[in-house]
Design a protein around this motif. Structure first.
Motif, short mmCIF file in Angstrom:
data_model
loop_
_atom_site.label_atom_id
_atom_site.label_comp_id
_atom_site.label_asym_id
_atom_site.label_seq_id
_atom_site.Cartn_x
_atom_site.Cartn_y
_atom_site.Cartn_z
N UNK A 1 -8.41 -24.98 11.93
CA UNK A 1 -9.02 -24.71 13.23
C UNK A 1 -7.98 -24.19 14.21
N UNK A 2 -6.79 -24.77 14.20
CA UNK A 2 -5.74 -24.33 15.11
C UNK A 2 -5.40 -22.86 14.88
N UNK A 3 -5.44 -22.45 13.60
CA UNK A 3 -5.11 -21.07 13.25
C UNK A 3 -6.33 -20.15 13.23
N UNK A 4 -7.48 -20.67 13.68
CA UNK A 4 -8.68 -19.85 13.80
C UNK A 4 -9.36 -19.54 12.49
N UNK A 5 -9.15 -20.37 11.47
CA UNK A 5 -9.73 -20.11 10.15
C UNK A 5 -10.95 -20.99 9.92
N UNK A 6 -12.07 -20.58 10.49
CA UNK A 6 -13.33 -21.29 10.27
C UNK A 6 -14.43 -20.26 10.08
N UNK B 1 -17.57 -17.74 10.42
CA UNK B 1 -17.95 -16.91 11.57
C UNK B 1 -18.96 -17.59 12.49
N UNK B 2 -19.93 -18.31 11.88
CA UNK B 2 -21.00 -18.88 12.69
C UNK B 2 -20.49 -19.92 13.68
N UNK B 3 -19.27 -20.43 13.49
CA UNK B 3 -18.73 -21.43 14.39
C UNK B 3 -17.67 -20.87 15.34
N UNK B 4 -17.33 -19.59 15.19
CA UNK B 4 -16.20 -19.05 15.92
C UNK B 4 -16.45 -18.93 17.42
N UNK B 5 -17.70 -18.82 17.83
CA UNK B 5 -17.98 -18.69 19.26
C UNK B 5 -17.65 -19.97 20.01
N UNK B 6 -17.54 -21.08 19.29
CA UNK B 6 -17.20 -22.35 19.93
C UNK B 6 -15.74 -22.75 19.68
N UNK B 7 -15.02 -21.88 18.99
CA UNK B 7 -13.67 -22.24 18.56
C UNK B 7 -12.62 -21.90 19.61
N UNK B 8 -11.76 -22.87 19.87
CA UNK B 8 -10.57 -22.64 20.69
C UNK B 8 -9.38 -22.75 19.74
N UNK B 9 -8.64 -21.65 19.55
CA UNK B 9 -7.53 -21.70 18.61
C UNK B 9 -6.28 -21.08 19.24
N UNK B 10 -5.16 -21.22 18.55
CA UNK B 10 -3.88 -20.75 19.03
C UNK B 10 -3.70 -19.29 18.59
N UNK B 11 -3.84 -18.37 19.51
CA UNK B 11 -3.77 -16.96 19.17
C UNK B 11 -2.42 -16.53 18.64
N UNK B 12 -1.34 -17.05 19.23
CA UNK B 12 0.01 -16.69 18.78
C UNK B 12 0.27 -17.20 17.37
N UNK B 13 -0.22 -18.41 17.09
CA UNK B 13 -0.03 -18.99 15.75
C UNK B 13 -0.81 -18.17 14.72
N UNK B 14 -2.05 -17.80 15.06
CA UNK B 14 -2.84 -17.02 14.12
C UNK B 14 -2.21 -15.65 13.88
N UNK B 15 -1.67 -15.04 14.92
CA UNK B 15 -1.04 -13.73 14.76
C UNK B 15 0.10 -13.80 13.76
N UNK B 16 0.93 -14.84 13.86
CA UNK B 16 2.06 -14.97 12.94
C UNK B 16 1.57 -15.18 11.51
#
Length: 202
Positions: A121-126, A128-143
């Motif tokens: 979840x922190x890295x935004x890996x969930x 699609x149907x749940x992504x509109x409610x997801x708060x994740x770390x954009x910098x972490x996901x980018x890396x």
């Protein structure tokens, strides 16, 4: 004072306990990220500005040199704090300094006190149907994305829909490999220190 007041209103689940090693690496990680963002911004500017090719090449070389320098300094600090990090690079099959710096970012951003699903979840890996409610770390996901790109030689914006699904799976596999390695490394380090008399640890 203001930070202390604001922290009173932050839910416990959003707080993270960090070790001294993380704090020693954090400034270098910030500087590497700054250099990376500056380099990306320069690429966008050079694509838009009508400058001579010679000047564009010169500016890119300067920026790439700065980025590589910050990556090396970041790696040096991480290696000092986590001496066996080279084993993780070997497991992931990466050898260039930029990819290793991205690996260090992901490694540091993983909270070893939380389970793997929370890391996803922190890295935004969930899904699609749940992504509109997801708060994740954009910098972490980018890396994580950039590391996976370098590992598999894929550029997300040029992938087909089917390839994107496979790439998403590789993101999860890459994160899982680093998560498992970090958990094992920290556990073994703690066990090793537990067997050393306290007067020898300092």
């Amino acid at each position: 004072v203001y930070d202390a007041v604001l922290l009173r209103y932050v839910k416990t689940k959003y707080l993270r306990q960090v070790a001294r090693e993380f704090l020693m690496c954090w400034p270098r990680m910030v500087l590497f990220r700054t250099a990376r963002k500056n380099h990306q911004r320069l690429l966008q500017q050079l694509n838009a500005l009508p400058l001579p090719e010679e000047e564009k090449t010169m500016r890119l070389q300067i920026s790439e040199s700065s980025l590589t320098t910050e990556a090396k300094l970041f790696l040096q600090t991480v290696t000092e704090q986590y001496p066996e990090i080279d084993e993780l690079f070997t497991e992931l099959g990466i050898s260039d300094v930029i990819s290793q710096a991205y690996t260090c970012e992901v490694f540091l951003e993983i909270d070893e006190n939380r389970d793997f699903n929370e890391s996803r979840r922190k890295f935004g890996l969930i899904p699609k149907k749940h992504r509109d409610k997801l708060i994740y770390d954009g910098a972490a996901k980018y890396s994580l994305v950039q590391l996976t790109v370098k590992r598999f030689g894929a550029i997300p914006k040029y992938l087909t829909e089917e390839d994107r699904k496979r790439f998403s799976m590789e993101l999860g596999k890459t994160l899982d490999a680093i998560y498992r390695w970090k958990k094992t490394y920290l556990r073994e380090t703690q066990e090793r220190l537990a067997g050393i008399p306290s007067q020898q640890q300092g």
